[in-house]
Design an enzyme around this catalytic site. Structure first.
Site, PDB file in Angstrom:
ATOM      1  N   GLU A 106      -2.151 -19.240  37.214  1.00 28.10           N
ATOM      2  CA  GLU A 106      -3.609 -19.181  37.414  1.00 28.10           C
ATOM      3  C   GLU A 106      -4.130 -20.606  37.584  1.00 28.10           C
ATOM      4  O   GLU A 106      -3.571 -21.554  37.015  1.00 28.10           O
ATOM      5  CB  GLU A 106      -4.186 -18.479  36.168  1.00 28.10           C
ATOM      6  CG  GLU A 106      -5.670 -18.570  35.914  1.00 28.10           C
ATOM      7  CD  GLU A 106      -6.532 -17.724  36.819  1.00 28.10           C
ATOM      8  OE1 GLU A 106      -6.361 -17.863  38.039  1.00 28.10           O
ATOM      9  OE2 GLU A 106      -7.388 -16.979  36.310  1.00 28.10           O
ATOM     10  N   ASP A 107      -5.196 -20.779  38.348  1.00 34.18           N
ATOM     11  CA  ASP A 107      -5.749 -22.128  38.520  1.00 34.18           C
ATOM     12  C   ASP A 107      -6.462 -22.620  37.266  1.00 34.18           C
ATOM     13  O   ASP A 107      -6.205 -23.707  36.770  1.00 34.18           O
ATOM     14  CB  ASP A 107      -6.676 -22.207  39.754  1.00 34.18           C
ATOM     15  CG  ASP A 107      -7.802 -21.167  39.759  1.00 34.18           C
ATOM     16  OD1 ASP A 107      -7.849 -20.312  38.837  1.00 34.18           O
ATOM     17  OD2 ASP A 107      -8.625 -21.200  40.691  1.00 34.18           O
ATOM     18  N   ASP A 110     -11.378 -19.917  32.344  1.00 33.72           N
ATOM     19  CA  ASP A 110     -12.779 -20.222  32.017  1.00 33.72           C
ATOM     20  C   ASP A 110     -13.202 -19.282  30.894  1.00 33.72           C
ATOM     21  O   ASP A 110     -12.979 -19.579  29.725  1.00 33.72           O
ATOM     22  CB  ASP A 110     -13.610 -20.059  33.297  1.00 33.72           C
ATOM     23  CG  ASP A 110     -15.059 -20.496  33.146  1.00 33.72           C
ATOM     24  OD1 ASP A 110     -15.432 -20.962  32.069  1.00 33.72           O
ATOM     25  OD2 ASP A 110     -15.823 -20.367  34.119  1.00 33.72           O
ATOM     26  N   PHE A 159     -17.928 -27.918  36.521  1.00 33.65           N
ATOM     27  CA  PHE A 159     -17.428 -27.102  37.628  1.00 33.65           C
ATOM     28  C   PHE A 159     -16.496 -27.961  38.467  1.00 33.65           C
ATOM     29  O   PHE A 159     -16.903 -28.941  39.081  1.00 33.65           O
ATOM     30  CB  PHE A 159     -18.556 -26.516  38.476  1.00 33.65           C
ATOM     31  CG  PHE A 159     -18.053 -25.391  39.329  1.00 33.65           C
ATOM     32  CD1 PHE A 159     -17.910 -24.112  38.800  1.00 33.65           C
ATOM     33  CD2 PHE A 159     -17.661 -25.619  40.643  1.00 33.65           C
ATOM     34  CE1 PHE A 159     -17.394 -23.070  39.567  1.00 33.65           C
ATOM     35  CE2 PHE A 159     -17.144 -24.588  41.419  1.00 33.65           C
ATOM     36  CZ  PHE A 159     -17.012 -23.304  40.877  1.00 33.65           C
ATOM     37  N   ARG A 172     -10.903 -26.552  48.535  1.00 33.13           N
ATOM     38  CA  ARG A 172      -9.578 -26.189  48.019  1.00 33.13           C
ATOM     39  C   ARG A 172      -8.519 -27.207  48.435  1.00 33.13           C
ATOM     40  O   ARG A 172      -7.501 -27.371  47.778  1.00 33.13           O
ATOM     41  CB  ARG A 172      -9.144 -24.809  48.538  1.00 33.13           C
ATOM     42  CG  ARG A 172      -9.956 -23.646  48.014  1.00 33.13           C
ATOM     43  CD  ARG A 172      -9.234 -22.334  48.343  1.00 33.13           C
ATOM     44  NE  ARG A 172     -10.089 -21.164  48.200  1.00 33.13           N
ATOM     45  CZ  ARG A 172     -10.299 -20.510  47.050  1.00 33.13           C
ATOM     46  NH1 ARG A 172      -9.722 -20.933  45.955  1.00 33.13           N
ATOM     47  NH2 ARG A 172     -11.066 -19.446  47.003  1.00 33.13           N
TER      48      ARG A 172
END
Ligand code: IMP
Ligand code: MG
Length: 181
Positions: A106-107, A110, A159, A172
């Site tokens: 997973e990136d 959060d 963010f 990206r």
């Protein structure tokens, strides 16, 4: 940072949080940790699209044992910017998960809602083991109900974009991780 502005189409980023060298060094360490953690058995590395695509490409090249690779696409319904917690699989890997070690890549973690739902779905398929490797973890919650066994970096509560992470599908491709601000 004129070269950054060329890449972002003129949109300034507040700061570079992790640069290319830091990311490459940490990904090498993660690859070594993963290699050591799976001495035997079939290992399927499952990338969660789209955010993990660059990380996964770099990570699997640092894993020095046999692996197979597949991808998942999850879609969450509800508010666009906030995780609704209602996650469905839009693409389901054809690969059989039963009896295999599954490493979900997973990136960023959060709220953790995405992982809680996805790992519950994957566990129903009787893998030999199920673990998560996240490039970034905001540490907003203590327990995501899933074993986040490998973490690249603790992330600030900002963010972040780049190295796979997007804002409205942009950024990206940045080779570093930046605070968009
Ligand atoms: P969670 O379900 O709240 O843990 O949301 C995780 C997903 O939200 C990640 O896979 C990202 O796609 C997205 N996300 C969360 N934080 C960020 C961020 O700082 N930048 C870009 N995407 C983010
Ligand atoms: Mg995203």
């Amino acid at each position: 940072m004129p070269e950054v502005l060329r890449r972002t189409g003129g949109h300034p980023v507040k700061s570079i949080v992790f640069d290319e060298g830091q990311i490459a060094a940490r990904v090498r360490q993660l690859g070594a940790e993963i290699t050591a953690a799976y001495p035997d058995g079939d290992l399927l590395v499952l990338g969660l699209l789209k955010g993990s695509f660059i990380f996964l490409g770099d990570l699997v090249r640092q894993i020095e044992r046999p692996v197979t690779v597949d991808f998942l696409v999850a879609s969450s319904y509800g508010a666009a910017r906030v995780s609704s917690g209602d996650v469905r699989l839009a693409y389901d890997p054809c690969t059989d998960l039963e009896g295999k070690h599954i490493l979900l890549v997973e990136d960023i973690v959060d709220s953790g809602k995405t992982l809680v739902q996805l790992t519950a779905l994957l566990r129903e398929r009787n893998p030999r083991s199920l673990a998560v490797c996240a490039l970034l973890h905001k540490r907003l919650i203590a327990d995501v109900g899933a074993e986040v066994r490998f973490v690249g970096f603790d992330a600030p509560p900002a963010f972040l974009v780049g190295y796979g992470l997007d804002h409205a599908e942009n950024y990206r491709h940045l080779p570093f991780i930046a605070d968009l601000a």
